[in-house]
Design a protein around this motif. Sequence first.
Motif, short mmCIF file in Angstrom:
data_model
loop_
_atom_site.label_atom_id
_atom_site.label_comp_id
_atom_site.label_asym_id
_atom_site.label_seq_id
_atom_site.Cartn_x
_atom_site.Cartn_y
_atom_site.Cartn_z
N TYR A 81 39.85 39.40 26.41
CA TYR A 81 38.80 40.31 26.87
C TYR A 81 37.80 39.61 27.78
O TYR A 81 37.40 40.15 28.81
CB TYR A 81 38.08 40.95 25.68
CG TYR A 81 38.96 41.95 24.98
CD1 TYR A 81 39.12 43.23 25.47
CD2 TYR A 81 39.65 41.60 23.83
CE1 TYR A 81 39.95 44.15 24.85
CE2 TYR A 81 40.48 42.50 23.19
CZ TYR A 81 40.63 43.77 23.70
OH TYR A 81 41.45 44.67 23.09
N ASP A 82 37.39 38.41 27.40
CA ASP A 82 36.39 37.68 28.17
C ASP A 82 36.92 37.17 29.50
O ASP A 82 36.15 37.02 30.46
CB ASP A 82 35.85 36.50 27.36
CG ASP A 82 35.14 36.94 26.09
OD1 ASP A 82 34.75 38.12 26.01
OD2 ASP A 82 34.98 36.10 25.18
N ALA A 96 38.62 38.48 31.82
CA ALA A 96 38.52 39.39 32.98
C ALA A 96 37.21 39.18 33.75
O ALA A 96 37.16 39.41 34.95
CB ALA A 96 38.63 40.84 32.53
N ASP A 97 36.19 38.70 33.04
CA ASP A 97 34.87 38.56 33.67
C ASP A 97 34.33 37.14 33.71
O ASP A 97 33.28 36.91 34.30
CB ASP A 97 33.86 39.44 32.91
CG ASP A 97 34.26 40.89 32.89
OD1 ASP A 97 34.68 41.41 33.94
OD2 ASP A 97 34.18 41.51 31.81
N SER A 98 35.01 36.20 33.07
CA SER A 98 34.46 34.85 32.94
C SER A 98 35.46 33.78 33.36
O SER A 98 36.55 33.67 32.78
CB SER A 98 34.03 34.62 31.49
OG SER A 98 33.79 33.26 31.25
N GLU A 99 35.05 32.97 34.33
CA GLU A 99 35.90 31.85 34.78
C GLU A 99 36.11 30.85 33.64
O GLU A 99 37.22 30.33 33.47
CB GLU A 99 35.25 31.17 35.98
CG GLU A 99 36.05 30.00 36.53
CD GLU A 99 37.38 30.43 37.13
OE1 GLU A 99 38.35 29.64 37.03
OE2 GLU A 99 37.47 31.52 37.70
N ARG A 112 38.69 32.23 31.33
CA ARG A 112 40.02 32.16 31.96
C ARG A 112 40.58 30.75 31.87
O ARG A 112 41.76 30.55 31.58
CB ARG A 112 39.95 32.61 33.43
CG ARG A 112 40.12 34.09 33.62
CD ARG A 112 40.34 34.47 35.06
NE ARG A 112 39.26 34.10 35.95
CZ ARG A 112 38.14 34.77 36.13
NH1 ARG A 112 37.95 35.89 35.45
NH2 ARG A 112 37.22 34.37 36.96
N ASN A 158 44.48 34.78 40.47
CA ASN A 158 43.20 35.49 40.36
C ASN A 158 43.40 37.00 40.36
O ASN A 158 42.65 37.75 40.97
CB ASN A 158 42.23 35.06 41.46
CG ASN A 158 40.80 35.34 41.07
OD1 ASN A 158 40.46 35.37 39.90
ND2 ASN A 158 39.95 35.54 42.06
N TYR A 203 43.96 38.51 37.30
CA TYR A 203 43.74 38.87 35.90
C TYR A 203 42.77 40.05 35.88
O TYR A 203 41.68 39.98 36.40
CB TYR A 203 43.15 37.69 35.13
CG TYR A 203 43.10 37.91 33.65
CD1 TYR A 203 44.15 37.51 32.85
CD2 TYR A 203 42.03 38.56 33.06
CE1 TYR A 203 44.13 37.74 31.49
CE2 TYR A 203 42.00 38.79 31.71
CZ TYR A 203 43.06 38.38 30.92
OH TYR A 203 43.03 38.61 29.57
N THR A 204 43.20 41.14 35.32
CA THR A 204 42.40 42.37 35.33
C THR A 204 42.23 42.92 33.94
O THR A 204 42.82 42.42 32.98
CB THR A 204 43.08 43.45 36.19
OG1 THR A 204 44.32 43.79 35.55
CG2 THR A 204 43.32 42.98 37.61
N ASP A 205 41.48 43.97 33.84
CA ASP A 205 41.29 44.63 32.55
C ASP A 205 42.62 45.12 31.97
O ASP A 205 42.78 45.20 30.76
CB ASP A 205 40.33 45.82 32.69
CG ASP A 205 38.89 45.36 32.84
OD1 ASP A 205 38.60 44.21 32.51
OD2 ASP A 205 38.06 46.17 33.29
N LYS A 242 44.21 42.49 29.69
CA LYS A 242 43.57 42.21 28.40
C LYS A 242 43.97 43.23 27.34
O LYS A 242 43.82 42.96 26.16
CB LYS A 242 42.06 42.12 28.54
CG LYS A 242 41.33 43.40 28.78
CD LYS A 242 39.85 43.11 28.92
CE LYS A 242 39.06 44.38 29.18
NZ LYS A 242 37.66 44.10 29.39
#
Length: 145
Positions: A50-51, A53-56, A59, A113, A115-117, A120
């Motif tokens: 979950y994280d 998608a928004d956090s380098e 990832r 790059n 990786y999307t919702d 997750k």
Amino acid sequence: MMRLMTLLIISMLFLYGCSVSSKPATYGEEAANFAYELSATSEQISTLFYDAADSETARTELETILISMKNQITAFNKTQAPEQMSEWHRELVEQNRHALQNIDDYLTAIENNTYTDNLKTDPGLPRQVNVIQSIAKNIENDEKK
């Protein structure tokens, strides 16, 4: 990052403990331990899915853990099963192949790059880990008969 360090320490302790054991593990025990470790790792990364998608940072941590899982699966696939367990081993290796494909899909998405919702919420890897764990339990139970 703390989770990664904890995972690495636990893995090293487990591997060290296996190497000093006075009695070699049976194939069933080996399969069960493999599945247990894989399941524990899968549970640890569920929040990272979950994280990421928004956090380098998430990832990067997810990528490190996925590579570790991939190495763990690849190493187990090289295990030599006793003849009476060969069919079980083939089935486990086949399911491991599906898990490796899921892992590769995630790694490719992270690398590109993309990786999307959608990724997750993809149940592919957790579902495969559950299947692997179920087969490993069957192997261990069958071996005890």
